[in-house]
Scaffold this active site. Structure first.
Site, PDB file in Angstrom:
ATOM      1  N   CYS A  94       0.643  -1.278  -0.037  1.00 30.98           N
ATOM      2  CA  CYS A  94      -0.040  -0.050  -0.059  1.00 30.98           C
ATOM      3  C   CYS A  94       0.770   1.306  -0.032  1.00 30.98           C
ATOM      4  O   CYS A  94       1.613   1.630  -0.912  1.00 30.98           O
ATOM      5  CB  CYS A  94      -0.835   0.124   1.120  1.00 30.98           C
ATOM      6  SG  CYS A  94      -2.328  -1.089   1.101  1.00 30.98           S
ATOM      7  N   ARG A 128     -12.507   5.344  -2.881  1.00 31.58           N
ATOM      8  CA  ARG A 128     -11.462   4.314  -2.902  1.00 31.58           C
ATOM      9  C   ARG A 128     -11.839   3.098  -3.515  1.00 31.58           C
ATOM     10  O   ARG A 128     -12.959   2.618  -3.682  1.00 31.58           O
ATOM     11  CB  ARG A 128     -11.239   4.074  -1.098  1.00 31.58           C
ATOM     12  CG  ARG A 128     -10.997   5.341  -0.285  1.00 31.58           C
ATOM     13  CD  ARG A 128     -10.825   4.889   1.203  1.00 31.58           C
ATOM     14  NE  ARG A 128      -9.519   4.287   1.301  1.00 31.58           N
ATOM     15  CZ  ARG A 128      -8.463   4.646   1.203  1.00 31.58           C
ATOM     16  NH1 ARG A 128      -8.140   6.087   1.283  1.00 31.58           N
ATOM     17  NH2 ARG A 128      -7.412   3.809   1.839  1.00 31.58           N
ATOM     18  N   HIS A 195      -3.454  -6.428   0.735  1.00 32.05           N
ATOM     19  CA  HIS A 195      -3.142  -6.937   2.067  1.00 32.05           C
ATOM     20  C   HIS A 195      -4.184  -8.057   2.480  1.00 32.05           C
ATOM     21  O   HIS A 195      -4.372  -8.820   1.491  1.00 32.05           O
ATOM     22  CB  HIS A 195      -3.332  -5.834   2.953  1.00 32.05           C
ATOM     23  CG  HIS A 195      -4.782  -5.029   3.239  1.00 32.05           C
ATOM     24  ND1 HIS A 195      -5.008  -4.132   2.512  1.00 32.05           N
ATOM     25  CD2 HIS A 195      -5.735  -5.464   3.739  1.00 32.05           C
ATOM     26  CE1 HIS A 195      -6.223  -3.602   2.678  1.00 32.05           C
ATOM     27  NE2 HIS A 195      -6.680  -4.467   3.449  1.00 32.05           N
TER      28      HIS A 195
END
Ligand SMILES: [Zn+2]
Lengths: 244, 465
Positions: A94, A128, A195
């Site tokens: 990230c 997002r 993740h």
């Protein structure tokens, strides 16, 4: 027993979404392989000396934290580049991944300089990119699926075809939600938005790093680990994503 | 004069609530939402029907249990009160609770209101109704909350109470609540734990509040009760825990909860240190409300855990405990409680990733699952269930727990059966939100069907005459 040191960069600041799971995974697998692995936490107050590490790991953080960290890392970027070039295993997730590029443009238009190690940049936009993600990649010549979860506002664009993405997006957004690429792989470094955390349910990737670490020390691993549970988890998520 | 619009709003709300109950839904938000659309002043006006005090209960964990306990105390002391349902803790849910407790004209008077309130909704709620006091349980960050949202939520609460007469009842052991110290206009009270036998002295768990909220320096601790709650001081600005107005001493957790709150002995069938805090907070509030001690003691002693909050069942002669887990702190607390129980047990964990659970399950890696491998844990087998049973099994495996007794059973029914039937003295059933009610149904059915060990099993074959 041969000892390995993995640097956990700035765990106080860069630690989102269960990032520590990646380290727990590496440490346990190395133990099961009969290797000794120490996780060394690196903070902003420390002098950086990358040559003592067998691997580097850095997770995600917020913009403010990324700025602090980037300032500290810039002092030793030249050394880091040389080590990456010589095959130092490294995993950047990230925000840490974004930092490897030339810049990050925040939503308010503010441009934050990156370390400039690779020719790509990231722009933050509204909305997002969140959800489970499935990609297909090739590790040591073998096609393999990788599953994870992504949650990022930044869209990453490669500016030079010389760099290669980690894989092709089958379901999900990836680097920018447009070109079906996800992450970056260069020698033994991987940068990615995945993740979930990444390594425990993608043991092929965990072993990619472990084999690179042992190869660099001239150690041959003969043992094969029982990954039944990891495979159950991997398939469960994969089937779920394909059915979504 | 009758206010027709208000009556229409209350009627609509009551009707929708009745319909959704008939349809088997909990439907606790929609009635309030519709009623507020018809008559926006409704919450404000219904709030004026509370004759004594309105209390808000907020914080990250424990607010439902704490608010329930306060409501029990009001009930035991013969007061009338309104109390919102678990989870319906935003503006519409609170409105639903008030409109369900009023008559059609909206005039019915009640003594108290105990309103569990979502942290971010506190400013919205106190813009409508003026509480006497806000009780804060604790502030923990969860995985979605690392972009500083918690800090801004705390600041918004602080801002909304400054220059008002609202009192604050705060946790003296939570360093994040020091934020309120600086607001001099507010009256505050503190509750806290004395040293306990269950404290630890190192920081193995993820301790999110470990930096001084006043100066940013890393806090030093002489003890941790759990997570960042403990005895701390800041080496830079010298701040320490505020002295509690309500202090819990002599804490015992072996068999339910026993403790002394100032001069009052308290006994509860709940389990775990985190519930000791919930009881302490509820008792402190009741004392401030002026409730007599005998009512407080009997209400706490008789109050049984409700769904998913360490609710106990008896199946096949075994103790079975159902627990809701939704974030790393909650999972840490549940596992700590399980370790404190000396029984040999099987552990069942159901992990779902539906919207209400949170789609991202990476938080399981932020919890200190490693405690299940300790010698005191006495765990025979672990059964992982739910849509993300695989992820849970991997988490357990990497905690160092021996892989052999980890079983993956995505079906809740099969998983629970298997956990209860395998050899053990007790079973802990941990569930994320959307697995909770389904699991509870399965447990209730099993409890009805086989409360005791099955006779066939007791009888040795071939012994029949
Ligand atoms: Zn300080």
């Amino acid at each position: 027993m041969e000892k390995f040191i993995i640097a956990h960069m700035y765990p106080d600041l860069m630690n989102l979404y269960g990032d520590r799971g990646n380290l727990l995974c590496l440490q346990k697998r190395m133990e099961w392989y009969g290797l000794n692995c120490e996780i060394k936490n690196i903070s902003l107050h420390e002098d950086l000396e990358f040559s003592q590490f067998d691997m580097i790991f850095m997770g995600g953080g917020s913009d403010r934290e990324q700025n602090l960290v980037c300032g500290h890392l810039l002092k030793r970027t030249d050394q880091l580049m040389k080590l990456i070039e010589s095959g130092l295993p490294a995993l950047f997730i990230c925000g840490a991944y974004q930092m490897l590029g030339s810049y990050y443009k925040a939503q308010d238009g503010n441009v934050i300089d990156g370390l400039g190690i690779f020719p790509f940049h990231t722009e933050c936009r509204q909305g997002r990119l969140i959800g489970n993600i499935l990609i297909e990649t090739e590790i040591n010549g073998r096609k393999t699926s990788v599953v994870g979860f992504e949650n990022h506002g930044g869209r990453t664009y490669f500016t030079d075809p010389i760099i290669k993405s980690l894989g092709k997006v089958i379901k999900g957004y990836g680097n920018n939600g447009e070109d079906k690429t996800e992450g970056l792989i260069y020698k033994n470094l991987i940068g990615t938005y995945l993740h979930g955390p990444l390594l425990p349910k993608n043991p092929v990737l965990a072993d990619f790093f472990i084999h690179n670490m042992t190869d660099r020390k001239g150690i041959k691993l003969n043992r094969v680990l029982d990954d039944t549970i990891e495979k159950i988890a991997h398939e469960q998520v994969k089937n779920k994503i394909l059915a979504e | 004069m009758l206010n027709l619009r208000k009556i229409a709003a209350i009627l609509a709300g009551k009707l929708i609530a009745a319909l959704s109950r008939m349809a088997g839904n909990q439907g606790t938000n929609l009635p309030g939402k519709i009623a507020l659309e018809i008559y926006p002043q409704l919450l404000h006006e219904l709030g004026q029907n509370i004759e004594k005090d309105i209390f808000l209960v907020t914080g990250t964990n424990g607010k439902t249990t704490t608010a329930n306990m306060i409501a029990e105390i009001f009930k035991a002391s013969g007061n009338t009160y309104v109390h919102n349902q678990a989870g319906a803790n935003m503006l519409p849910g609170i409105t639903t609770a008030l409109l369900e407790h009023t008559d059609i004209t909206g005039q019915k008077k009640l003594d108290y209101a105990v309103l569990e309130t979502d942290e971010a909704n506190v400013p919205l709620v106190i813009a409508e109704i003026k509480p006497r006091m806000i009780l804060i349980t604790n502030f923990f960050r969860d995985q979605l909350d690392r972009y500083g949202e918690l800090d801004s939520t705390i600041n918004l609460i602080k801002k909304s109470v400054s220059n008002t007469e609202i009192e604050l009842l705060l946790n003296a052991d939570d360093p994040l609540q020091l934020t309120f110290q600086a607001s001099s206009s507010t009256k505050y009270w503190h509750y806290g734990l004395d040293v306990t036998n269950y404290d630890s002295f190192n920081g193995s768990e993820s301790r999110e509040g470990r930096y001084c909220i006043l100066c940013g320096q890393e806090l030093e601790y002489t003890r941790y009760h759990y997570s960042q709650l403990g005895k701390y001081h800041c080496p830079q600005c010298d701040i320490i825990n505020p002295a509690p107005d309500f202090l819990a001493t002599d804490l015992h957790l072996e068999n339910g909860i026993d403790m002394q709150i100032d001069s009052m002995s308290i006994t509860s069938p709940f389990q775990g240190l985190h519930n000791a805090y919930n009881i302490l907070a509820a008792v402190s509030l009741a004392k401030l409300a002026g409730i007599e001690e005998e009512f407080i003691q009997s209400a706490i002693a008789n109050y049984q855990p409700t769904a998913g909050r360490m609710e106990k069942f008896k199946i096949l002669g075994k103790k079975v405990v159902l627990v809701l887990v939704k974030n790393p702190t909650g999972l840490n607390q549940s596992l700590a409680t399980l370790v404190q129980d000396p029984a040999v047990k099987n552990l069942f964990i159901a992990l779902n990733d539906n919207a209400a659970d949170g789609r991202d399950i990476s938080w399981i890696w932020d919890a200190d699952v490693e405690v299940i491998s300790s010698d005191q844990a006495h765990i025979n087998q672990i059964i992982c269930s739910g849509k993300r049973s695989g992820d849970m099994a991997v988490r357990i495996k990497y905690s160092g727990f021996e892989p052999a007794p980890i079983v993956v059973k995505p079906s809740l029914e099969e998983g629970i059966e298997s956990a209860i039937r395998r050899e053990s003295e007790a079973c802990y059933i941990l569930c994320t939100y959307t697995a909770l009610f389904a699991s509870r149904k399965i447990l209730l059915r099993m409890q009805k069907k086989y409360p005791e060990l099955e006779p066939e099993r007791k009888k040795a074959p071939g012994k029949m005459l």
